[in-house]
Scaffold this active site. Structure first.
Site, PDB file in Angstrom:
ATOM      1  CD  GLU A 188      25.673  19.407  14.371  1.00  0.00           C
ATOM      2  OE1 GLU A 188      24.844  19.415  13.799  1.00  0.00           O
ATOM      3  OE2 GLU A 188      26.975  19.810  13.892  1.00  0.00           O
ATOM      4  CG  HIS A 245      21.748  22.062  11.963  1.00  0.00           C
ATOM      5  ND1 HIS A 245      21.294  22.985  11.350  1.00  0.00           N
ATOM      6  CD2 HIS A 245      23.167  21.890  12.238  1.00  0.00           C
ATOM      7  CE1 HIS A 245      22.651  23.539  10.783  1.00  0.00           C
ATOM      8  NE2 HIS A 245      23.706  22.909  11.397  1.00  0.00           N
TER       9      HIS A 245
END
Length: 846
Positions: A228, A231
């Protein structure tokens, strides 16, 4: 291998791959979250495009940020029950995993297959627990919030105290890392760069955070956070959230047709979901941006490293984190540090520990700004009567959307201008949030607003300001003009400004003209004549329509107006021209070069004997058609059309894509035109390597050629003839031409502006692009007069599929096209203003 240059907006319609299993397979909500933001905010795609453009510029240039980057982290634990209230030690284990993975110090780096060792990279990014909170006080970098909610989903509810979560700390100084029960089988999600400041960060489910405690196998090694945070640092899933034709914007990750759910024993090679021909590699399921189990992930690549670090370069979206004080040592008041802190009531003064502050001789000016959803677009200045800036602020990228900021400036007596600016040009109210501002002196408002365009300026005075002198060149005191008007100065002279024009287009122009003047037009005079003649026919005091009869069909007529207020007559204005109806012919056509058969109906293209090729190998991906190769070591080094019958055309536009390779610095290729069947050519556009293009990158060009064309017009491309095998692959060529363009508009055109350098239409942007149903069309109209522009939408064969007419005025135009009924595919939008045309490509994807 994927290309590394593409528009961010291509990704906005991609939906993250979801699974039916909530236990054994990874599920990331980052792309769903991005799609939600796109639906809520039409400007989100524009921001992503800007970030992508900056990223590509950094990747193709020298880096300015070297060494290890350290990012302060704050963990926001939002819990319902003790199981969700993770211990400090479990959170520290998560931070340790991130530091190991981003520095390639992870023990399982030894499991990286030899096939990928050459691209495995130490990203040189580290993470530290914050030691200073936003107020400057000591912190352990962890907040804990008890909630009554049993789960939060991916709609950002966990990021706000008002919905049972925890408000973000300033994203300019911290990576906000929320830990909660997300629910729905989602392991985590992140906000891509460019989103709102008050939701910026990463969210992890408590069951998949850290290396022990509540962490559940097979996602108990902390790799959900590594994924994550990737991202959050602008990385995509390695399959591009599509199929083998999708792009993750990284060149050294092999093409993948979808996510890999590889688990123990992590056998290599695993799936090879895409066949890329020579040099094909298996899927890189070991990459942190795939969906493999934690135990199978072990690397980022050099290409991913470059992409992440670009955010910290000058002008990058996360540049501010480089100067964050959040992992430093809390400061204590010293009365000599030049900062108001501790219990000081002023800078190094006041309170029980510092000397008393000296009496204030200036006046506090209080500026209160209620931000819209884009604080980073807002700036302001205060300038004195001499034009010098005495105070300024913004942009406010670290301010939460919709938040309020109060600034106090102490100013001496005098008169000032307060100017507030919005870089996007839509003010701070009311399209994207209900922002406003107020400036007050001694409790009285002197400036306020919010619904403005690019800027708004208000003059105010402190202490009454200087007395009017009637000769200081400044409008002050009770003056109604500069050094005139009011009770103390001579009356201001009557001025008659040249009128901007008339407010209605001509009617019944086939044989006669009726033209209504603007309100108050009895102060205007008007005169008309046929273009090219010397005789004017005049009319005065336009209180009613002015009628001209006996006009000739398909003929240009020009008009001029002048002010006639209180007997003071101004000069005649610049001419306005319209064309009467009754013309024959006219219109536009578009043809596409058919590279499959080398025969478009416009002529046969010749590349000097080299073969065509499909641009779908590992170097040039995602092209569905054949291209033509132009090589500089051939005998002719040209591609040329047969004769094109373009007699009567006023402009020709050539749209095409190209990829150059083996071109050296300073080498170029050209587009040329001949009007005598190829006996001689004129160069109309030149492209030079490292100025206009980079080898092996796909480019799109649109070149408009104006002038006199004949039935023997030819177009050709040439490239640098240095006999060293430089080559350019040219594809998707469209040739469009418009003839008798001025005879088709039958609308008002201001000839004076035609001579100006600035085009009447510029800064055309389309978003979202690709789109599903509605296309937003923004452009700038650089004319003082209101006018109509014609809008045509064609498919790539030139077939007209949609037509509209828009009313425009000076400034930014915001229009919308309903394309929901168009089949999926690529289209061109053409916007015509007089003889000027602007064309841009867009994609419809249902």
């Amino acid at each position: 291998m994927r290309t590394n240059l593409s528009l961010t907006s291509i990704l906005v319609i991609m939906v993250a791959f979801t699974t039916t299993s909530l236990y054994a397979q990874r599920s990331c909500g980052a792309m769903d979250h991005l799609e939600m933001q796109m639906e809520r905010d039409a400007k989100r795609a524009i921001k992503m495009d800007r970030i992508e453009q900056h990223t590509q510029e950094v990747i193709h240039s020298r880096s300015a940020v070297n060494g290890t980057i350290t990012i302060p982290v704050v963990f926001h634990v939002v819990y319902n029950g003790s199981a969700e209230n993770l211990s400090d030690a479990q959170l520290q284990s998560q931070l340790d995993v991130m530091n190991e993975d981003f520095r390639r110090l992870n023990a399982d780096a030894a499991n990286t297959p030899s096939t990928f060792l050459g691209v495995a990279a130490d990203v040189e990014i580290e993470f530290c627990l914050a030691t200073i909170d936003p107020a400057g006080n000591p912190t352990n970098g962890i907040t804990r919030t008890s909630t009554t909610r049993t789960s939060f989903g991916t709609n950002d509810a966990v990021k706000f105290a008002s919905s049972g979560g925890k408000d973000a700390w300033p994203s300019s100084d911290y990576l906000n890392f929320w830990v909660c029960d997300i629910g729905g089988g989602i392991l985590g999600y992140a906000q891509f760069p460019g989103g709102p400041a008050n939701t910026d960060g990463v969210v992890n489910d408590y069951r998949y955070t850290g290396r022990f405690g509540s962490a559940q196998a097979p996602f108990n090694l902390g790799r959900t956070a590594t994924h994550e945070v990737g991202h959050w640092l602008n990385l995509r899933h390695i399959w591009g959230d599509g199929n083998c034709n999708a792009d993750d914007f990284v060149g050294d990750t092999p093409t993948a047709g979808g996510p890999n759910y590889t688990g123990s024993p992590c056998s290599f090679p695993g799936s090879n979901s895409c066949n890329d021909g020579a040099g094909d590699q298996p899927d890189m399921f070991q990459n942190y941006m795939d969906y493999s189990d934690d135990g199978c992930m072990n690397l980022y690549t050099a290409g991913q490293k470059a992409r992440m670090r670009a955010l910290f370069e000058p002008g990058g979206f996360r540049e501010s984190l480089l100067s964050s004080p959040a992992c430093g040592t809390p400061a204590t008041p010293t009365c000599t540090d030049g900062i108001q802190n501790g219990n000081e009531t002023g800078v190094d003064c006041g309170g029980p520990d510092c000397p008393a502050c000296p009496p204030q001789t200036c006046t506090d000016v209080v500026i209160t700004i209620n931000f819209d959803n884009y604080p980073e677009e807002t700036t302001w200045t205060i300038t004195n009567a001499g034009g010098a800036t005495v105070a300024s602020g913004g942009p406010y990228g670290s301010q939460p959307d919709g938040s309020t900021l109060t600034i106090t400036e102490c100013l001496d007596d005098g008169c000032y201008d307060f100017r507030i600016n919005d870089s996007y040009g839509d003010g701070i109210c009311c399209a994207y949030g209900n922002g406003s501002y107020n400036v007050s002196v001694n409790g009285s408002s002197v400036a306020s607003g919010g619904n403005f365009g690019s800027s708004e300026t208000t003059n105010f005075c402190i202490g009454g300001g200087p007395a009017p002198t009637c000769d200081d060149g400044v409008q002050n005191g009770s003056e109604t003009g500069i050094d005139c008007g009011g009770p103390d100065c001579p009356a201001c002279p009557v001025t008659c400004n040249t009128p901007a024009g008339l407010d209605a287009a001509p009617t019944d122009i086939s044989a006669s003209l009726s033209w209504n003047a603007a309100a108050g037009a009895n102060d205007y005079n008007i005169r008309a004549r046929q273009v090219g003649t010397a005789a004017w026919t005049s009319g005065a005091n336009l209180g009613s329509p002015v009628n001209y009869t006996g006009l000739t069909a398909c003929t240009d007529y020009e008009f001029q107006v002048q002010s006639n207020c209180t007997g003071a007559t101004s000069a005649w204005s610049s001419s306005f021209v319209f064309t009467t109806t009754g013309c024959t012919g006219g219109g536009c056509t578009t043809q596409q070069i058919d590279f499959e058969n080398f025969d478009s109906g416009w002529g046969i293209w010749n590349d000097g004997g080299s073969d065509s090729r499909r641009l779908s190998n590992t170097t040039y991906a995602n092209s569905p058609t054949y291209s033509i190769r132009l090589r500089d070591n051939t005998s002719s080094s040209v591609m040329t059309t047969d004769n094109l019958n373009l007699s009567g055309y006023e402009e020709v536009t050539v749209d095409f894509t190209y990829i150059a390779n083996s071109m050296e610095n300073g080498e170029d290729f050209w587009l040329q035109v001949s009007t005598n069947g190829g006996s001689s050519y004129t160069t109309v556009e030149t492209w030079v390597r490292n100025i206009d293009f980079v080898n092996n990158s796909r480019e799109f060009e649109s070149v408009t050629i104006t002038g006199t064309f004949t039935s023997n017009t030819r177009l050709r491309f040439r490239c640098d003839a240095s006999a060293n095998a430089d080559q350019v692959y040219i594809d998707d060529v469209n040739i469009s031409g418009c003839f008798n363009a001025t005879r088709q508009t039958d609308e008002l055109v201001r000839l004076a502006d035609e001579a100006a350098d600035m085009p009447s239409i510029d800064e055309l942007t389309l978003f979202p692009n690709p789109t599903q149903d509605q296309l937003n069309v923004n452009f700038n109209f650089n004319r003082e007069l209101e006018a109509k522009v014609n809008v045509y939408v064609t498919d790539m064969t030139g077939k007209l599929v949609q037509q509209q007419q828009w009313n425009t005025a000076a400034g930014v135009q915001r229009q919308q096209l309903d394309v929901s009924q168009l089949p999926s595919g690529t289209y061109l939008i053409h916007i015509l203003s007089g003889e000027e045309r602007v064309t841009q490509r867009f994609v419809v994807a249902h």
